[in-house]
Scaffold this active site. Structure first.
Site, short mmCIF file in Angstrom:
data_model
loop_
_atom_site.label_atom_id
_atom_site.label_comp_id
_atom_site.label_asym_id
_atom_site.label_seq_id
_atom_site.Cartn_x
_atom_site.Cartn_y
_atom_site.Cartn_z
N HIS A 112 119.93 47.96 45.61
CA HIS A 112 120.62 47.11 46.58
C HIS A 112 120.45 45.65 46.19
CE1 HIS A 112 122.62 46.48 50.41
NE2 HIS A 112 121.82 45.45 50.60
N CYS A 142 127.53 46.61 48.01
CA CYS A 142 126.59 45.48 47.85
C CYS A 142 126.82 44.72 46.54
CB CYS A 142 125.15 45.96 47.98
SG CYS A 142 124.55 47.02 46.64
N HIS A 182 124.61 40.12 52.70
CA HIS A 182 124.76 41.34 51.92
C HIS A 182 125.70 42.31 52.61
CE1 HIS A 182 121.70 44.18 54.05
NE2 HIS A 182 122.06 43.24 54.89
#
Length: 355
Positions: A318, A270, A330
């Site tokens: 994240h 990520c 993402h």
């Protein structure tokens, strides 16, 4: 007085027979069966519903991503330490070469003096055919001696500097080994979590796995040419040309696989996707989510513009790139490629604008 010993005699052993023997055997078999039943109960894995598997897998992926960010940070620090160590070693080698040259020069001077025999200056003056020329030569020799003393002092200083460099290199080497061990620990954590998630998913049917991981093909179907149209539909514009370039890069990477620790160009985790997108726009971002959230100006959820970084979970583990209309691009986890997803898919933790 009569001593009674009967009470101390061992009781006579009675043999098992008839009903008594059968009862003992029955009890033993029952005990064995009970123990086997308990053992089987302890080892049997409970049958989980797809919803329970999804909850467990989601938790494992989140824990793996937290460990991934720690791995990324430790790896970045390890690489920085390695660069410092290499620099110290290179500088020590350069100075050692200069020291060797200076030592060779001093050795040549010392050898020449030895060959001259070091005659007493008064006899040299007496035997000289040209006293004035001799005196000029003696003054030159004194200056040479002064230069020699300076050369010796410089050699000593070089020795001290080299030893300081080597000491610093030893400290960096110790730090490097510690950081390498930290990287290995985080790597073991990540791989263990992901292996457990794969094991759970393998127990499901293909439709159940698709339900858990999402429709990857549908999410990844957009191409880079859709970026401008999607932003126009969202009714919002990026905060600047660099943010627009980062969003366009993210669109180009839709469908790329998630690989923990990867920063592109063909696979990402990520924070690696975010770093690569902004690197393509000429902006250098830190490697980890923990550092990326502090790399720009914080903005509220209601102020989001395409290109903003959106962060999730209380541990800031994240990150995605906001593209407008409540959506982001993402790199989710190993079960899904880079894709478009709603911002409210995960617990929102904050946002940062880096342009």
């Amino acid at each position: 007085m009569t001593v009674q010993v009967a009470a101390h005699r061992k009781p006579r052993q009675r043999s098992l027979g008839g009903n008594t023997a059968r009862t003992a055997v029955t009890l033993a078999l029952a005990g064995a069966a009970t123990a086997t039943a308990f053992e089987g109960t302890g080892n049997a894995e409970p049958q989980l519903t797809p919803a329970q598997v999804k909850a467990k897998v989601d938790k494992l992926y989140q824990e793996a991503e937290t460990a991934t960010q720690r791995y990324d940070g430790a790896k970045e620090r390890t690489e920085a330490t390695q660069r410092r160590l290499n620099s110290l070693q290179d500088e020590a080698a350069r100075r050692q070469q200069r020291l060797n040259t200076a030592r060779d020069a001093l050795g040549s001077v010392a050898a020449a003096q030895y060959r001259d025999g070091a005659i007493d200056p008064s006899w040299q003056l007496a035997l000289s055919s040209d006293p004035d020329r001799y005196l000029d030569g003696a003054a030159l020799a004194e200056r040479v001696d002064d230069r020699q003393a300076g050369a010796v002092a410089r050699v000593r200083e070089q020795l001290r500097e080299i030893e300081q460099l080597r000491g610093a290199a030893r400290v960096e080497l110790k730090s490097l080994r510690s950081r390498q061990a930290e990287v290995r620990r985080h790597k073991q954590t990540v791989t263990a979590k992901l292996a457990e998630a794969r094991r759970l998913l393998a127990r499901l049917t293909p439709p159940e796995r698709t339900w858990i991981t999402g429709d990857a093909a549908g999410h990844a179907s957009r191409s880079a040419s859709d970026a401008r149209a999607a932003l126009a539909q969202a009714g919002s514009v990026p905060s600047g040309p660099r943010a627009a370039a980062a969003v366009a890069y993210a669109y180009q990477k839709l469908g790329s696989p998630y690989v923990w620790g990867a920063t592109g160009p063909n696979a990402f985790d990520c924070s690696g996707l975010v770093q690569a997108a902004y690197r393509s726009a000429g902006i250098s971002l830190p490697r980890t989510t923990y550092a990326q959230i502090n790399a720009g100006r914080r903005v509220s959820r209601s102020q989001l513009q395409p290109g903003d970084l959106v962060f999730f979970y209380s541990g800031i583990s994240h990150v995605g790139i906001y593209i407008g209309a409540g959506r982001m691009i993402h790199a989710p986890n190993p079960s899904a490629p880079v894709r478009v997803a709603p911002v409210d898919e995960m617990p929102f933790a904050g946002a940062t604008r880096v342009t």
